[in-house]
Design a protein around this motif. Structure first.
Motif, PDB file in Angstrom:
ATOM      1  N   LEU A 141       0.830  -1.206   0.000  1.00  8.62           N
ATOM      2  CA  LEU A 141       0.000   0.000   0.000  1.00  8.62           C
ATOM      3  C   LEU A 141       0.864   1.255   0.000  1.00  8.62           C
ATOM      4  CD1 LEU A 141      -2.803  -1.009   2.536  1.00  8.62           C
ATOM      5  CD2 LEU A 141      -2.846  -1.107   0.035  1.00  8.62           C
ATOM      6  N   ILE A 142       2.003   1.194   0.673  1.00  9.01           N
ATOM      7  CA  ILE A 142       2.927   2.332   0.669  1.00  9.01           C
ATOM      8  C   ILE A 142       3.452   2.573  -0.735  1.00  9.01           C
ATOM      9  CG2 ILE A 142       5.144   3.171   1.528  1.00  9.01           C
ATOM     10  CD1 ILE A 142       4.579   1.633   4.123  1.00  9.01           C
ATOM     11  N   VAL A 143       3.774   1.496  -1.442  1.00 12.51           N
ATOM     12  CA  VAL A 143       4.234   1.620  -2.827  1.00 12.51           C
ATOM     13  C   VAL A 143       3.149   2.254  -3.681  1.00 12.51           C
ATOM     14  CG1 VAL A 143       4.879   0.320  -4.905  1.00 12.51           C
ATOM     15  CG2 VAL A 143       5.864  -0.298  -2.692  1.00 12.51           C
ATOM     16  N   CYS A 144       1.913   1.791  -3.524  1.00  8.66           N
ATOM     17  CA  CYS A 144       0.798   2.367  -4.288  1.00  8.66           C
ATOM     18  C   CYS A 144       0.670   3.866  -4.027  1.00  8.66           C
ATOM     19  CB  CYS A 144      -0.515   1.679  -3.901  1.00  8.66           C
ATOM     20  SG  CYS A 144      -0.651  -0.040  -4.393  1.00  8.66           S
ATOM     21  N   GLY A 145       0.712   4.246  -2.758  1.00 12.54           N
ATOM     22  CA  GLY A 145       0.572   5.652  -2.406  1.00 12.54           C
ATOM     23  C   GLY A 145       1.699   6.512  -2.927  1.00 12.54           C
ATOM     24  N   ALA A 146       2.928   6.022  -2.811  1.00 14.66           N
ATOM     25  CA  ALA A 146       4.087   6.793  -3.273  1.00 14.66           C
ATOM     26  C   ALA A 146       4.033   7.008  -4.782  1.00 14.66           C
ATOM     27  CB  ALA A 146       5.378   6.073  -2.882  1.00 14.66           C
ATOM     28  N   VAL A 147       3.719   5.951  -5.515  1.00 18.52           N
ATOM     29  CA  VAL A 147       3.638   6.066  -6.976  1.00 18.52           C
ATOM     30  C   VAL A 147       2.516   7.003  -7.384  1.00 18.52           C
ATOM     31  CG1 VAL A 147       3.140   4.805  -9.104  1.00 18.52           C
ATOM     32  CG2 VAL A 147       4.682   3.820  -7.405  1.00 18.52           C
ATOM     33  N   ALA A 148       1.372   6.893  -6.714  1.00 15.73           N
ATOM     34  CA  ALA A 148       0.237   7.751  -7.042  1.00 15.73           C
ATOM     35  C   ALA A 148       0.566   9.229  -6.838  1.00 15.73           C
ATOM     36  CB  ALA A 148      -0.973   7.357  -6.194  1.00 15.73           C
ATOM     37  N   ILE A 149       1.241   9.544  -5.751  1.00 19.09           N
ATOM     38  CA  ILE A 149       1.595  10.940  -5.469  1.00 19.09           C
ATOM     39  C   ILE A 149       2.585  11.471  -6.501  1.00 19.09           C
ATOM     40  CG2 ILE A 149       2.789  12.430  -3.823  1.00 19.09           C
ATOM     41  CD1 ILE A 149       1.555  10.656  -1.591  1.00 19.09           C
ATOM     42  N   ILE A 150       3.557  10.646  -6.862  1.00 16.40           N
ATOM     43  CA  ILE A 150       4.535  11.063  -7.875  1.00 16.40           C
ATOM     44  C   ILE A 150       3.845  11.352  -9.198  1.00 16.40           C
ATOM     45  CG2 ILE A 150       6.490  10.280  -9.271  1.00 16.40           C
ATOM     46  CD1 ILE A 150       7.447   8.730  -6.796  1.00 16.40           C
ATOM     47  N   VAL A 151       2.966  10.450  -9.619  1.00 16.09           N
ATOM     48  CA  VAL A 151       2.271  10.637 -10.892  1.00 16.09           C
ATOM     49  C   VAL A 151       1.339  11.842 -10.825  1.00 16.09           C
ATOM     50  CG1 VAL A 151       0.616   9.603 -12.505  1.00 16.09           C
ATOM     51  CG2 VAL A 151       2.437   8.197 -11.526  1.00 16.09           C
ATOM     52  N   TYR A 152       0.701  12.046  -9.684  1.00 16.87           N
ATOM     53  CA  TYR A 152      -0.223  13.174  -9.539  1.00 16.87           C
ATOM     54  C   TYR A 152       0.472  14.503  -9.829  1.00 16.87           C
ATOM     55  CZ  TYR A 152      -3.558  16.363  -7.333  1.00 16.87           C
ATOM     56  OH  TYR A 152      -4.448  17.391  -7.085  1.00 16.87           O
ATOM     57  N   PHE A 153       1.727  14.625  -9.394  1.00 19.52           N
ATOM     58  CA  PHE A 153       2.442  15.892  -9.578  1.00 19.52           C
ATOM     59  C   PHE A 153       3.273  15.950 -10.861  1.00 19.52           C
ATOM     60  CE2 PHE A 153       1.757  15.973  -4.925  1.00 19.52           C
ATOM     61  CZ  PHE A 153       1.178  17.231  -4.823  1.00 19.52           C
ATOM     62  N   THR A 154       3.371  14.842 -11.585  1.00 23.21           N
ATOM     63  CA  THR A 154       4.227  14.837 -12.788  1.00 23.21           C
ATOM     64  C   THR A 154       3.500  14.419 -14.058  1.00 23.21           C
ATOM     65  OG1 THR A 154       4.948  12.546 -12.388  1.00 23.21           O
ATOM     66  CG2 THR A 154       6.273  14.321 -11.405  1.00 23.21           C
ATOM     67  N   ALA A 155       2.240  14.002 -13.952  1.00 21.19           N
ATOM     68  CA  ALA A 155       1.528  13.477 -15.128  1.00 21.19           C
ATOM     69  C   ALA A 155       1.449  14.494 -16.255  1.00 21.19           C
ATOM     70  CB  ALA A 155       0.131  13.015 -14.728  1.00 21.19           C
TER      71      ALA A 155
END
Length: 210
Positions: free
Chosen positions: A65-79
Protein backbone atom coordinates in the motif's frame (compact mmCIF):
# COMPACT_ATOMS: atom_id res chain seq x y z
CA UNK A 1 12.47 -16.05 -3.15
CA UNK A 2 13.49 -12.42 -2.63
CA UNK A 3 14.12 -11.95 -6.35
CA UNK A 4 10.71 -13.24 -7.40
CA UNK A 5 9.03 -11.07 -4.73
CA UNK A 6 10.73 -8.08 -6.36
CA UNK A 7 8.74 -8.85 -9.50
CA UNK A 8 5.56 -8.57 -7.43
CA UNK A 9 6.58 -5.13 -6.13
CA UNK A 10 7.48 -4.04 -9.66
CA UNK A 11 4.08 -5.14 -10.94
CA UNK A 12 2.31 -3.27 -8.15
CA UNK A 13 4.30 -0.09 -8.83
CA UNK A 14 3.72 -0.14 -12.58
CA UNK A 15 0.02 -0.89 -12.32
CA UNK A 16 -0.33 1.83 -9.68
CA UNK A 17 1.21 4.24 -12.18
CA UNK A 18 -1.36 3.25 -14.82
CA UNK A 19 -4.19 3.80 -12.36
CA UNK A 20 -2.81 7.21 -11.40
CA UNK A 21 -2.43 8.14 -15.07
CA UNK A 22 -6.05 7.16 -15.70
CA UNK A 23 -7.06 9.35 -12.75
CA UNK A 24 -5.08 12.27 -14.15
CA UNK A 25 -6.84 11.91 -17.51
CA UNK A 26 -10.15 12.22 -15.69
CA UNK A 27 -8.84 15.19 -13.66
CA UNK A 28 -9.52 13.51 -10.31
CA UNK A 29 -8.19 14.92 -7.04
CA UNK A 30 -5.36 13.37 -5.04
CA UNK A 31 -7.74 11.02 -3.17
CA UNK A 32 -9.22 9.78 -6.42
CA UNK A 33 -5.71 9.28 -7.75
CA UNK A 34 -4.67 7.28 -4.68
CA UNK A 35 -7.81 5.15 -4.85
CA UNK A 36 -7.58 4.34 -8.55
CA UNK A 37 -3.84 3.62 -8.32
CA UNK A 38 -4.40 1.23 -5.42
CA UNK A 39 -7.35 -0.60 -6.97
CA UNK A 40 -5.41 -1.13 -10.17
CA UNK A 41 -2.24 -2.26 -8.42
CA UNK A 42 -3.73 -4.71 -5.92
CA UNK A 43 -6.95 -5.74 -7.68
CA UNK A 44 -5.55 -8.68 -9.61
CA UNK A 45 -3.48 -10.00 -6.73
CA UNK A 46 -6.41 -9.68 -4.32
CA UNK A 47 -8.66 -11.67 -6.65
CA UNK A 48 -5.94 -14.32 -7.03
CA UNK A 49 -5.40 -14.72 -3.29
CA UNK A 50 -9.13 -14.95 -2.57
CA UNK A 51 -9.52 -17.71 -5.15
CA UNK A 52 -6.48 -19.57 -3.84
CA UNK A 53 -7.77 -19.24 -0.27
CA UNK A 54 -4.57 -17.69 1.08
CA UNK A 55 -4.11 -14.48 3.11
CA UNK A 56 -4.41 -11.42 0.86
CA UNK A 57 -0.89 -10.20 0.15
CA UNK A 58 -1.36 -6.53 1.00
CA UNK A 59 -3.13 -7.32 4.26
CA UNK A 60 -0.11 -9.36 5.35
CA UNK A 61 2.39 -6.78 4.14
CA UNK A 62 1.39 -3.09 4.22
CA UNK A 63 4.45 -2.12 2.17
CA UNK A 64 2.41 -2.76 -0.96
CA UNK A 65 0.00 0.00 0.00
CA UNK A 66 2.93 2.33 0.67
CA UNK A 67 4.23 1.62 -2.83
CA UNK A 68 0.80 2.37 -4.29
CA UNK A 69 0.57 5.65 -2.41
CA UNK A 70 4.09 6.79 -3.27
CA UNK A 71 3.64 6.07 -6.98
CA UNK A 72 0.24 7.75 -7.04
CA UNK A 73 1.60 10.94 -5.47
CA UNK A 74 4.54 11.06 -7.88
CA UNK A 75 2.27 10.64 -10.89
CA UNK A 76 -0.22 13.17 -9.54
CA UNK A 77 2.44 15.89 -9.58
CA UNK A 78 4.23 14.84 -12.79
CA UNK A 79 1.53 13.48 -15.13
CA UNK A 80 1.27 16.82 -16.93
CA UNK A 81 4.84 16.33 -18.18
CA UNK A 82 3.84 13.25 -20.20
CA UNK A 83 2.90 14.10 -23.77
CA UNK A 84 0.45 11.22 -24.30
CA UNK A 85 -0.83 9.86 -21.02
CA UNK A 86 -3.05 7.22 -22.62
CA UNK A 87 -0.17 5.86 -24.68
CA UNK A 88 2.01 5.79 -21.57
CA UNK A 89 -0.81 4.01 -19.72
CA UNK A 90 -0.96 1.27 -22.36
CA UNK A 91 2.79 0.65 -22.39
CA UNK A 92 3.08 0.67 -18.62
CA UNK A 93 0.14 -1.71 -18.53
CA UNK A 94 2.09 -4.02 -20.86
CA UNK A 95 5.05 -4.00 -18.45
CA UNK A 96 2.77 -4.64 -15.47
CA UNK A 97 1.00 -7.43 -17.31
CA UNK A 98 4.32 -9.13 -18.10
CA UNK A 99 5.52 -8.88 -14.50
CA UNK A 100 2.25 -9.94 -12.89
CA UNK A 101 1.60 -12.95 -15.13
CA UNK A 102 4.96 -14.33 -13.95
CA UNK A 103 4.35 -13.71 -10.26
CA UNK A 104 0.77 -14.91 -10.40
CA UNK A 105 1.86 -18.14 -12.08
CA UNK A 106 4.60 -18.63 -9.49
CA UNK A 107 2.19 -18.17 -6.59
CA UNK A 108 -0.34 -20.46 -8.21
CA UNK A 109 2.32 -23.17 -8.49
CA UNK A 110 3.53 -22.71 -4.92
CA UNK A 111 0.01 -22.90 -3.48
CA UNK A 112 -1.56 -25.61 -5.65
CA UNK A 113 1.27 -27.44 -7.42
CA UNK A 114 -0.87 -27.44 -10.58
CA UNK A 115 0.60 -26.02 -13.78
CA UNK A 116 -2.87 -25.44 -15.23
CA UNK A 117 -4.09 -23.52 -12.19
CA UNK A 118 -0.82 -21.58 -12.16
CA UNK A 119 -1.43 -20.34 -15.71
CA UNK A 120 -4.98 -19.30 -14.81
CA UNK A 121 -3.69 -17.43 -11.74
CA UNK A 122 -1.05 -15.72 -13.87
CA UNK A 123 -3.68 -14.50 -16.32
CA UNK A 124 -6.06 -13.30 -13.58
CA UNK A 125 -3.32 -11.52 -11.68
CA UNK A 126 -2.08 -9.77 -14.82
CA UNK A 127 -5.39 -8.63 -16.26
CA UNK A 128 -7.96 -8.09 -13.51
CA UNK A 129 -6.50 -4.88 -12.10
CA UNK A 130 -6.34 -3.23 -15.51
CA UNK A 131 -9.93 -4.23 -16.24
CA UNK A 132 -11.06 -2.70 -12.93
CA UNK A 133 -9.10 0.49 -13.67
CA UNK A 134 -10.73 0.99 -17.05
CA UNK A 135 -14.23 0.31 -15.72
CA UNK A 136 -13.85 2.75 -12.81
CA UNK A 137 -12.15 5.45 -14.88
CA UNK A 138 -14.44 5.14 -17.87
CA UNK A 139 -11.47 4.40 -20.14
CA UNK A 140 -11.73 2.13 -23.20
CA UNK A 141 -11.26 -1.34 -21.73
CA UNK A 142 -7.94 -2.98 -22.55
CA UNK A 143 -9.85 -6.26 -22.61
CA UNK A 144 -12.08 -5.03 -25.43
CA UNK A 145 -9.34 -3.46 -27.52
CA UNK A 146 -8.73 -5.31 -30.81
CA UNK A 147 -5.08 -6.13 -30.07
CA UNK A 148 -3.94 -9.25 -28.25
CA UNK A 149 -4.08 -8.81 -24.46
CA UNK A 150 -5.08 -11.84 -22.40
CA UNK A 151 -3.12 -14.12 -24.73
CA UNK A 152 0.10 -12.26 -23.89
CA UNK A 153 -0.42 -12.91 -20.17
CA UNK A 154 -1.25 -16.54 -20.84
CA UNK A 155 1.86 -17.03 -22.99
CA UNK A 156 4.11 -15.54 -20.31
CA UNK A 157 2.52 -17.70 -17.61
CA UNK A 158 2.89 -20.85 -19.72
CA UNK A 159 6.57 -20.15 -20.40
CA UNK A 160 7.23 -19.61 -16.70
CA UNK A 161 5.41 -22.78 -15.65
CA UNK A 162 7.18 -24.94 -18.23
CA UNK A 163 10.63 -23.62 -17.32
CA UNK A 164 9.94 -23.87 -13.58
CA UNK A 165 8.72 -27.46 -13.90
CA UNK A 166 11.81 -28.21 -16.00
CA UNK A 167 13.91 -27.30 -12.97
CA UNK A 168 14.98 -23.71 -13.58
CA UNK A 169 15.34 -21.34 -10.65
CA UNK A 170 12.25 -19.09 -10.37
CA UNK A 171 14.24 -15.98 -11.30
CA UNK A 172 15.83 -17.69 -14.31
CA UNK A 173 12.41 -18.86 -15.46
CA UNK A 174 10.86 -15.43 -14.92
CA UNK A 175 13.13 -13.55 -17.36
CA UNK A 176 12.10 -15.36 -20.59
CA UNK A 177 8.51 -15.50 -19.35
CA UNK A 178 8.45 -11.73 -18.77
CA UNK A 179 10.05 -11.07 -22.15
CA UNK A 180 7.58 -13.36 -23.91
CA UNK A 181 4.54 -11.63 -22.44
CA UNK A 182 5.93 -8.14 -23.03
CA UNK A 183 7.03 -8.93 -26.59
CA UNK A 184 3.58 -10.21 -27.51
CA UNK A 185 1.69 -7.36 -25.87
CA UNK A 186 4.21 -4.79 -27.09
CA UNK A 187 3.99 -6.15 -30.62
CA UNK A 188 0.21 -5.98 -30.40
CA UNK A 189 0.39 -2.32 -29.38
CA UNK A 190 3.03 -1.45 -31.96
CA UNK A 191 1.80 -3.47 -34.92
CA UNK A 192 -1.84 -4.12 -34.09
CA UNK A 193 -1.52 -7.90 -33.73
CA UNK A 194 -4.94 -9.46 -33.20
CA UNK A 195 -6.93 -12.59 -33.81
CA UNK A 196 -9.65 -12.65 -36.49
CA UNK A 197 -12.84 -11.24 -34.94
CA UNK A 198 -16.16 -13.03 -34.96
CA UNK A 199 -18.09 -12.31 -38.13
CA UNK A 200 -21.84 -12.13 -37.82
CA UNK A 201 -23.77 -14.44 -40.15
CA UNK A 202 -27.50 -14.58 -40.79
CA UNK A 203 -29.29 -17.32 -38.88
CA UNK A 204 -31.28 -20.08 -40.47
CA UNK A 205 -34.90 -19.55 -41.37
CA UNK A 206 -37.39 -21.33 -39.09
CA UNK A 207 -38.53 -23.55 -41.96
CA UNK A 208 -34.94 -24.74 -42.52
CA UNK A 209 -34.57 -26.03 -38.96
CA UNK A 210 -35.35 -29.78 -38.79
Amino acid sequence: MDQIIFIDYAGVAVFAATGALAASRKQLDIIGCLFLASVTAIGGGTFRDLILGVPVFWVQNHDYLIVCGAVAIIVYFTAHLIESRYKALLWLDAIGLAAYCVFGAWKGLIVTGSGFIAVVMGVLTATFGGILRDQLAGEPSVLLRPEIYVTAAMAGAVVFVLLYIAGLHPLAASVPAFLTAFAIRGGALRYGWSFPPYRSRPGRKPEDIP
